[in-house]
Design an enzyme around this catalytic site. Structure first.
Site, PDB file in Angstrom:
ATOM      1  N   TYR A 256      39.851  -7.659 -10.960  1.00 25.20           N
ATOM      2  CA  TYR A 256      39.001  -8.024 -12.093  1.00 25.20           C
ATOM      3  C   TYR A 256      38.138  -9.176 -11.641  1.00 25.20           C
ATOM      4  O   TYR A 256      38.609 -10.083 -10.949  1.00 25.20           O
ATOM      5  CB  TYR A 256      39.877  -8.483 -13.278  1.00 25.20           C
ATOM      6  CG  TYR A 256      39.060  -9.119 -14.376  1.00 25.20           C
ATOM      7  CD1 TYR A 256      38.572  -8.341 -15.427  1.00 25.20           C
ATOM      8  CD2 TYR A 256      38.740 -10.479 -14.352  1.00 25.20           C
ATOM      9  CE1 TYR A 256      37.787  -8.902 -16.423  1.00 25.20           C
ATOM     10  CE2 TYR A 256      37.957 -11.044 -15.344  1.00 25.20           C
ATOM     11  CZ  TYR A 256      37.490 -10.260 -16.369  1.00 25.20           C
ATOM     12  OH  TYR A 256      36.706 -10.810 -17.340  1.00 25.20           O
TER      13      TYR A 256
ATOM     14  N   GLU B   9      31.071  -8.794 -16.488  1.00 32.01           N
ATOM     15  CA  GLU B   9      32.479  -8.467 -16.266  1.00 32.01           C
ATOM     16  C   GLU B   9      32.573  -7.219 -15.398  1.00 32.01           C
ATOM     17  O   GLU B   9      31.981  -6.195 -15.733  1.00 32.01           O
ATOM     18  CB  GLU B   9      33.148  -8.227 -17.615  1.00 32.01           C
ATOM     19  CG  GLU B   9      34.641  -8.127 -17.532  1.00 32.01           C
ATOM     20  CD  GLU B   9      35.273  -8.078 -18.912  1.00 32.01           C
ATOM     21  OE1 GLU B   9      35.878  -9.079 -19.316  1.00 32.01           O
ATOM     22  OE2 GLU B   9      35.129  -7.054 -19.594  1.00 32.01           O
TER      23      GLU B   9
END
Ligand code: GDP
Ligand code: MN
Length: 389
Positions: A109, A196
């Site tokens: 991530y 993101e």
């Protein structure tokens, strides 16, 4: 402003960031043609909606033939996709992204947001990629690395390398450094409020690639980017919210029963709290702003009352920049133009409040006039038809 994954990837690619090869498509045959042009034998067909959690919801198909691409596209297009982020009614899929399928060795991530408390951008990274980061943050906060960025210096290469080491990407440290600095540059230059990448992947052959991308742009900075507003997809936004944005009204639909019309975001928040305290819940957040003239109030009223969940309305205006009597004119005018069948409680306080009250009383229309905010909230909740709260 939210944008689609395929748009985010195109923007990020323009900053030299590595994204999978792919094309957007709106029909099964376009999807097939897009897949064919990739010249590979594994494809990913991804629903383009403004919500995440598509993988788990069946909105991301990894397939191995052109026929399967076409079939997946036919199955997804026009269907409503319900993910953890869409709400129970889901979002209709009108566009797909067809990409080359990649061999994933590891998923990570990474994201950049503004840390408001520290007044600086923060780069976050985690080895827990491909899963809901909110869950990781709640259950395993230590699994998320944070590098606070000094806004005057920007992200420093050593910070990017620190992340690379922590993610176990020692061998790829140069690539991680380039990628994170590029991501930070994109975040800054696009005036994004969020970028993101979940997951960022390491492929079986050692390449780092942004497999998914979410990019949210700061509405207040769109003036500086004449090319970006075209990326807006109003089809993804709530129709009432789109309508409200035409009149510069800050409107957010909520799921309660009391419609609220308030000026100033702080007062709007306080009003919503008091409605809760009085035992019900707000149907919306609506800030009509400082320049609340008849036209704005009329439009606000129209939008508010076209929500079928609104069973009573609370108008709570503080007359400062806007005078209460002007607001009262707006409310009376709006009531003539918009058929309102639900009870209305009005509380006007501040400049020219007594004149406003006189106008409302002389109008012959049915309002309950309250003088304090607590009283107004109690009265509007009491005015709701009996039943659930
Ligand atoms: P999201 O669920 O809406 O966040 O959609 P993502 O773009 O993150 O995709 C969900 C999942 O699909 C990823 O975590 C991967 O596991 C899988 N996926 C997407 N693209 C590929 C690919 O090219 N190859 C493989 N093997 N899996 C993929
Ligand atoms: Mn994802």
């Amino acid at each position: 402003m939210k944008i689609h994954e395929y748009q985010a990837k195109a923007l990020l690619a323009s900053f030299g960031l590595p994204v999978p090869r792919g094309t957007a498509a709106t029909t099964p045959s376009e999807a097939r043609a897009a897949a064919e042009a990739l010249g590979t034998n594994r494809y990913v067909v991804k629903a383009q909606i403004h919500a995440g959690g598509r993988g788990k919801a069946g909105g991301v198909k990894v397939v191995a033939s052109l026929d399967a691409v076409e079939a997946s596209a036919a199955a997804l297009l026009g269907r409503s996709l319900v993910t953890a982020q869409t709400g129970p009614e889901g979002t209709v899929v009108r566009r797909l992204l067809v990409e080359e399928g990649l061999d994933i060795a590891r998923e990570f991530y990474c994201g950049i947001v503004i840390d408001r408390a520290r007044e600086a951008p923060v780069v976050m990274a985690s080895t827990e990629g491909g899963v809901e980061i909110e869950k990781v943050a709640a259950e395993k906060p230590e699994a998320i690395l944070r590098e606070l960025v000094d806004p005057s210096l920007g992200l420093r290469p050593y910070q990017a390398r620190r992340i690379a080491f922590a993610l176990g990407l020692k061998e790829q440290q140069r690539a991680v450094e380039k990628l994170l600095l590029g991501l930070y540059r994109a975040f800054l230059q696009l005036d994004a409020s969020l970028v993101e990448i979940n997951p960022l992947i390491l492929t079986a052959d050692g390449r780092l690639i942004l497999l998914d991308a979410k990019l949210t742009l700061d509405d207040n900075a769109l003036d500086r980017h004449p090319e970006l507003p075209a990326l807006r997809d109003v089809g993804e936004e709530s129709p009432l919210e789109v309508e409200a944005s035409k009149y510069n009204l800050n409107y957010i639909k909520l799921d309660g029963r009391v419609g609220c019309m308030v000026n100033g975001a702080g007062l709007a928040m306080a009003t919503m709290d008091l409605i809760k305290l009085a035992g019900s819940s707000p149907a919306n957040f609506l800030d009509v702003g400082g320049g609340a003239n008849v036209e704005r109030i009329t439009n606000a009223f129209r939008i508010l009352t076209s929500d079928k969940n609104v069973e009573a309305v609370l108008i709570n205006i503080f007359g400062g920049i806007v005078r209460c009597d002007r607001v009262a004119d707006g409310v009376i005018e709006a009531m003539k133009l918009v058929q309102v069948k639900v009870p209305i409680v009005v509380r006007l306080e501040g400049t020219n409040a007594p004149e406003a009250r006189q106008k409302l009383e002389a109008s012959g229309l049915h309002f309950t006039v309250a003088s304090t905010l607590a009283e107004a909230a109690a009265r509007v909740v009491a005015a709701l038809p009996a039943g659930r709260n």
